[in-house]
Write an enzyme that holds these catalytic residues in place. Structure first.
Site: not given
Ligand code: DGY
Length: 333
Positions: A245, A274, A293
């Site tokens: 993240r 983002e 992402h």
């Molecule tokens: C998640 O599932 O949390 C991922 O970041 C998506 O790819």
């Protein structure tokens, strides 16, 4: 913008984006589905209005599901996100209101680990710069010191967060002949024995690793864990990889570390905000590799994530505990 299939006394589910694979068909076989057709997340007012009548919500990591929205959702029984991370959802508020929150762990582990490794390899061997060089007509000859990168074999990888994805990255690292250090909440005897991972405290991991890869959830404790101090502890030759993240990293600190060559490079699939703005100063740095992402974005994995999110919503609306529920206490009463 809405496509609705009506039926009698069936649960009503709001879905914040059209989903890949057969997930929507599965949902529509058992529920009335309102599907937001936009590419961008539905505006807050749209979401708030949909939640007035929805029994279930299937959402994405880009949808902010906060306490205020949840408090004004009189029929809502489940928030089912198509992601493993659920930092976009106020789980405490949902729990207080008796709303189940479900996520999609497991299914994206290997796909995400593949991508983290792709970033690591690409940054180490300067793939994006190589590609740009060729496209820009700057490949004039073979030269002994041209675009030299870093070896992966024999290097030390520091994994921060040894959950399922961290362990999957460690397995790949072993296959590439790397030494693996890890820093996690506790010791993982299995990973130490099977994968030869060695535990390290955070500072020792940072100062000993040639590559540092982050696999942590975003929590108040992990927010800005990678700050000026963390980057200052890393080797000047180190490459930082983040597929977890964005806000785990203080991006201003990352910018300083890259711009001053405090670290050699970074490869990130996530950003503090983002989508990243086109004129973000980080994007001017040649030692940053960035992707939008997409670490879990394989055809099979995204289809399965969507199916799971739908299954979880249907389970909760039928009064069952979803197979992956992050606030199981909702079902304890
Ligand atoms: C998640 O599932 O949390 C991922 O970041 C998506 O790819």
């Amino acid at each position: 913008m809405l496509a609705r299939i009506m039926g009698k006394s069936r649960p009503r589910v709001y879905v914040t984006r059209t989903l890949p694979g057969a997930a929507l068909e599965t949902l529509r076989a058992r529920a009335d589905a309102d599907v937001w057709q936009g590419e961008e997340p539905p505006p807050r007012a749209e979401l708030a209005s949909a939640l007035q009548t929805a029994d279930g919500l299937v959402c994405l990591l880009t949808d902010v599901i906060d306490a205020e929205l949840l408090a004004d959702a009189p029929r809502l029984r489940v928030v089912s996100t198509m992601a493993v991370g659920y930092d976009n959802i106020d789980v405490d508020a949902a729990t207080r209101l008796g709303v189940a929150v479900a996520n999609t762990p497991g299914v994206l582990t290997e796909t995400t680990a593949d991508f983290a490794f792709a970033l690591l390899l690409s940054a180490a061997r300067r793939l994006p710069e190589g590609e740009r060089t060729v496209r820009e007509g700057l490949w004039t000859t073979w030269s002994p010191a041209f675009l030299l990168g870093r070896d992966i074999h024999g290097a030390t990888l520091g994994i921060v967060g040894l959950g399922a994805i961290g362990r999957a990255v460690a397995r790949r690292a072993r296959g590439f002949g790397m030494d693996v250090l890890y820093h996690s909440r506790g010791r993982n005897a299995e990973a130490e024995e099977e994968l030869g991972c060695r535990p390290a405290d955070f500072d020792a991991l940072l100062s000993s690793s040639d590559f540092v890869s982050v696999h942590l959830p975003l929590t108040p404790e992990t927010r800005h864990m990678f700050d000026d101090d963390a980057f200052a502890r890393m080797k000047p030759t180190a490459i930082f990889v983040n597929t977890a993240r964005g806000p785990v990293v203080d991006e201003a600190a990352l910018l300083r570390a890259l711009a001053t060559k405090r670290i050699a490079g970074a490869a990130i699939d996530v950003a503090e905000v983002e989508p990243m703005a086109k004129f973000d100063p980080l994007l001017r740095l040649p030692n940053l590799l960035v992707t939008p992402h997409i670490a879990s974005a394989s055809v099979a994995t995204r289809s399965r994530m969507a199916e799971m999110a739908v299954e979880h919503a249907l389970q909760a609306m039928a009064g069952e505990r979803p197979s992956h529920c992050v606030n199981t206490q909702v079902f304890d009463a």
